[in-house]
Design a protein around this motif. Sequence first.
Motif, PDB file in Angstrom:
ATOM      1  N   LEU A  16       0.829  -1.220   0.000  1.00 45.23           N
ATOM      2  CA  LEU A  16       0.000   0.000   0.000  1.00 45.23           C
ATOM      3  C   LEU A  16       0.861   1.268   0.000  1.00 45.23           C
ATOM      4  O   LEU A  16       0.608   2.202  -0.763  1.00 45.23           O
ATOM      5  CB  LEU A  16      -0.934  -0.005   1.222  1.00 45.23           C
ATOM      6  N   THR A  17       1.862   1.292   0.853  1.00 41.50           N
ATOM      7  CA  THR A  17       2.689   2.498   0.979  1.00 41.50           C
ATOM      8  C   THR A  17       3.382   2.817  -0.346  1.00 41.50           C
ATOM      9  O   THR A  17       3.365   3.973  -0.815  1.00 41.50           O
ATOM     10  CB  THR A  17       3.758   2.311   2.085  1.00 41.50           C
ATOM     11  N   ALA A  18       3.932   1.789  -0.985  1.00 44.00           N
ATOM     12  CA  ALA A  18       4.635   2.003  -2.262  1.00 44.00           C
ATOM     13  C   ALA A  18       3.660   2.486  -3.337  1.00 44.00           C
ATOM     14  O   ALA A  18       3.971   3.393  -4.115  1.00 44.00           O
ATOM     15  CB  ALA A  18       5.313   0.710  -2.710  1.00 44.00           C
ATOM     16  N   CYS A  19       2.473   1.899  -3.333  1.00 36.85           N
ATOM     17  CA  CYS A  19       1.480   2.273  -4.348  1.00 36.85           C
ATOM     18  C   CYS A  19       1.020   3.721  -4.160  1.00 36.85           C
ATOM     19  O   CYS A  19       0.918   4.488  -5.122  1.00 36.85           O
ATOM     20  CB  CYS A  19       0.304   1.296  -4.290  1.00 36.85           C
ATOM     21  N   LEU A  20       0.759   4.086  -2.907  1.00 32.70           N
ATOM     22  CA  LEU A  20       0.351   5.474  -2.633  1.00 32.70           C
ATOM     23  C   LEU A  20       1.469   6.443  -2.992  1.00 32.70           C
ATOM     24  O   LEU A  20       1.234   7.501  -3.576  1.00 32.70           O
ATOM     25  CB  LEU A  20      -0.018   5.633  -1.152  1.00 32.70           C
ATOM     26  N   HIS A  21       2.677   6.072  -2.655  1.00 32.92           N
ATOM     27  CA  HIS A  21       3.825   6.925  -2.957  1.00 32.92           C
ATOM     28  C   HIS A  21       3.918   7.164  -4.471  1.00 32.92           C
ATOM     29  O   HIS A  21       4.141   8.284  -4.932  1.00 32.92           O
ATOM     30  CB  HIS A  21       5.112   6.269  -2.440  1.00 32.92           C
ATOM     31  N   TRP A  22       3.702   6.085  -5.195  1.00 31.73           N
ATOM     32  CA  TRP A  22       3.748   6.178  -6.665  1.00 31.73           C
ATOM     33  C   TRP A  22       2.642   7.111  -7.197  1.00 31.73           C
ATOM     34  O   TRP A  22       2.883   7.989  -8.027  1.00 31.73           O
ATOM     35  CB  TRP A  22       3.615   4.762  -7.243  1.00 31.73           C
ATOM     36  N   LEU A  23       1.410   6.912  -6.687  1.00 29.64           N
ATOM     37  CA  LEU A  23       0.290   7.743  -7.173  1.00 29.64           C
ATOM     38  C   LEU A  23       0.521   9.227  -6.867  1.00 29.64           C
ATOM     39  O   LEU A  23       0.213  10.098  -7.703  1.00 29.64           O
ATOM     40  CB  LEU A  23      -1.028   7.269  -6.559  1.00 29.64           C
ATOM     41  N   PHE A  24       1.088   9.504  -5.683  1.00 21.58           N
ATOM     42  CA  PHE A  24       1.404  10.895  -5.353  1.00 21.58           C
ATOM     43  C   PHE A  24       2.528  11.416  -6.238  1.00 21.58           C
ATOM     44  O   PHE A  24       2.508  12.567  -6.682  1.00 21.58           O
ATOM     45  CB  PHE A  24       1.784  11.034  -3.869  1.00 21.58           C
ATOM     46  N   SER A  25       3.512  10.549  -6.508  1.00 19.11           N
ATOM     47  CA  SER A  25       4.686  11.002  -7.273  1.00 19.11           C
ATOM     48  C   SER A  25       4.299  11.376  -8.704  1.00 19.11           C
ATOM     49  O   SER A  25       4.944  12.238  -9.311  1.00 19.11           O
ATOM     50  CB  SER A  25       5.778   9.934  -7.273  1.00 19.11           C
ATOM     51  N   ILE A  26       3.280  10.724  -9.254  1.00 13.28           N
ATOM     52  CA  ILE A  26       2.854  11.115 -10.615  1.00 13.28           C
ATOM     53  C   ILE A  26       1.662  12.083 -10.558  1.00 13.28           C
ATOM     54  O   ILE A  26       0.945  12.264 -11.543  1.00 13.28           O
ATOM     55  CB  ILE A  26       2.555   9.875 -11.501  1.00 13.28           C
ATOM     56  N   ARG A  27       1.470  12.678  -9.407  1.00 12.01           N
ATOM     57  CA  ARG A  27       0.524  13.779  -9.197  1.00 12.01           C
ATOM     58  C   ARG A  27      -0.921  13.416  -9.547  1.00 12.01           C
ATOM     59  O   ARG A  27      -1.692  14.245 -10.013  1.00 12.01           O
ATOM     60  CB  ARG A  27       0.958  15.013 -10.028  1.00 12.01           C
ATOM     61  N   LEU A  28      -1.279  12.159  -9.286  1.00 12.74           N
ATOM     62  CA  LEU A  28      -2.642  11.719  -9.617  1.00 12.74           C
ATOM     63  C   LEU A  28      -3.624  11.882  -8.470  1.00 12.74           C
ATOM     64  O   LEU A  28      -4.828  11.801  -8.675  1.00 12.74           O
ATOM     65  CB  LEU A  28      -2.628  10.258 -10.077  1.00 12.74           C
ATOM     66  N   VAL A  29      -3.099  12.091  -7.241  1.00  9.26           N
ATOM     67  CA  VAL A  29      -4.019  12.290  -6.110  1.00  9.26           C
ATOM     68  C   VAL A  29      -4.271  13.784  -5.995  1.00  9.26           C
ATOM     69  O   VAL A  29      -3.344  14.578  -5.843  1.00  9.26           O
ATOM     70  CB  VAL A  29      -3.421  11.740  -4.799  1.00  9.26           C
ATOM     71  N   THR A  30      -5.544  14.162  -6.139  1.00  4.49           N
ATOM     72  CA  THR A  30      -5.846  15.596  -6.181  1.00  4.49           C
ATOM     73  C   THR A  30      -6.737  16.058  -5.027  1.00  4.49           C
ATOM     74  O   THR A  30      -7.018  17.238  -4.898  1.00  4.49           O
ATOM     75  CB  THR A  30      -6.527  15.969  -7.510  1.00  4.49           C
ATOM     76  N   GLY A  31      -7.198  15.109  -4.194  1.00  3.87           N
ATOM     77  CA  GLY A  31      -8.034  15.539  -3.084  1.00  3.87           C
ATOM     78  C   GLY A  31      -8.351  14.374  -2.178  1.00  3.87           C
ATOM     79  O   GLY A  31      -8.060  13.216  -2.510  1.00  3.87           O
ATOM     80  N   CYS A  32      -8.922  14.671  -1.021  1.00  5.39           N
ATOM     81  CA  CYS A  32      -9.371  13.588  -0.148  1.00  5.39           C
ATOM     82  C   CYS A  32     -10.596  14.030   0.629  1.00  5.39           C
ATOM     83  O   CYS A  32     -10.848  15.222   0.804  1.00  5.39           O
ATOM     84  CB  CYS A  32      -8.262  13.130   0.783  1.00  5.39           C
ATOM     85  N   SER A  33     -11.383  13.047   1.018  1.00  2.00           N
ATOM     86  CA  SER A  33     -12.591  13.330   1.805  1.00  2.00           C
ATOM     87  C   SER A  33     -12.807  12.140   2.731  1.00  2.00           C
ATOM     88  O   SER A  33     -12.070  11.152   2.664  1.00  2.00           O
ATOM     89  CB  SER A  33     -13.781  13.519   0.869  1.00  2.00           C
ATOM     90  N   PHE A  34     -13.838  12.218   3.546  1.00  2.00           N
ATOM     91  CA  PHE A  34     -14.123  11.100   4.454  1.00  2.00           C
ATOM     92  C   PHE A  34     -15.467  10.486   4.134  1.00  2.00           C
ATOM     93  O   PHE A  34     -16.452  11.201   3.916  1.00  2.00           O
ATOM     94  CB  PHE A  34     -14.071  11.558   5.922  1.00  2.00           C
TER      95      PHE A  34
END
Lengths: 258, 292
Positions: free
Chosen positions: A239-257
């Motif tokens: 999970l950590t590596a995958c999230l790191h990758w998604l952030f590194s290619i600037r694909l995460v643009t927001g979060c909510s609950f």
Amino acid sequence: MNTAPSLHDLQTDFARWMLGEHGLSLPEAVAGNGLAPAARLQIYQNIIFNNLTAALRTDYPAVLKLVGEDFFETAAARYIRGYPSRSGNLQDYGAAFAEFLAAMPEAATLPYLSDVARLEWARQESYLAADAAPLDAAALASLPEDQHARLCLTLHPSLRLVESAHPIWDIWKFCQETAPRRLNLSGEGQALMVWREASQLAMQPVAGGQRKFVAALLCGTPLAAAHKSAVDADPDFDLTACLHWLFSIRLVTGCSFA
Amino acid sequence: MYLPVSSQPAFPARPVPAQAGIGLRPAHFRQVLDEHPPVPWLEVHSENFFCAGGEMLQTLDAVRRDYPISLHGVGLSLGSSHQLNEQHLAKLRQLIRRVEPALVSEHLCWGAVDGRHLNDLLPLPYTEESLDLMVGRVTAAQEFLERTLLLENVSTYLTYRHSTIPEAEFIAALAARSGCHILLDVNNIYVNAANHGYDAEKYIHAIPKQTVKEIHLAGFTRKQGLPVELLIDSHSRPVADAVWQLYRLALSHCGLVPTLIEWDRDIPPLHVLLAEAAKAESMLHEYRALAA
């Protein structure tokens, strides 16, 4: 049309004539002026079909490469009659081409063709999608761990995941090459992520847990459930590596609950 | 006349000058951004920028910073007998608010009926019914967009038996009744005069000169294998000599008007377009000298 047709009747018949309906009185409303009225209408029909076919050629270069000019022209002409344009913007035309190709009898021997069309439409959508600023990964790091389960990540509006039972990434690469070579069509199914990176289209194959995770996030699944679906498919999913990758290619643009 | 309302303009106002510009197409985006050619103004097709984001809009923003811009629509289908395409109009309004163009234009034509689009500039019958419809549509569009529109005469390959109004009178009446301006496409006048056997010079003289705010020039092709002469407005060639002659006449009638070179098929290198614009500029210069 012995009396002058109303504008609405004229335009309705014109549209029907252009899309191949016969037996209309439309030619009676057209001045021949040295030509058969139908020949004048034919000029418009040719222009309309050429314009719409050109739009399909622009959107579906890989399909064109796979089937060749003659097949593509036939498919386009039939698509234009069956799926009239619904927008004054030609960029919107062709959304259902994959669906059409999947049902086209002559394309039955090319079962991957419709998936290639789906990929090309995804590229078109991605190219035109909204902009969004990336989220700083530090924003997540500061969250208390007990909130992670309910967290939903928003991915960039340009991101599309195209999944196929065919080796669509290999087929795509084959279509980009100028020198002909053999292509193994019996390989395993592949999935591709399409997105915009610095305004240009980027593409990357994803498999296993990564593919499940991205698919789940795109559906709005909270992080914990997305993680579970990824681990179910791939016990080694990181999970950590995958999230790191998604952030590194600037694909995460927001979060909510949730 | 409607003035654009904008509380905080993102761009400085840049009116389109009475000089010769070019139609900017995606094939030349990169080069124009990199080389910044000395062309006095640019026109783009509105619909190319109806997207939510990405490279197209970024390019348009960048171009708008450096050049006066005109938005030229091809898909609004003002002459459709069904209702005005509000979705299309809303996207156009959004784009106008974003780039604050100097000019906004569309065509005297129809292209869709009951939601079925043919994506072409199709001929209207020139009747009182069509004129009433166009006046209503142009008026409504101008109110919605808070802009005066320029309406362009289109090339046609057929006429209708029940047309009762000459095209030049039709467009003049449309301008008088709706308050819209005219985008006079000189190539289209030439093409229609050849296709339908009317007098191009008489057409130009029938246009109220004070309403002409832009002129278009483009190249046509000749359709082969027909028993009559038929010219197609292909935008695929240099402007024909006979059209340059007509352009001089249009300038002597209308005065100095911003002029645009259009090229949409078999698009040549940028320098070819710029050379065509320079040719138009030299003719504008002659009339500028005469007027001085």
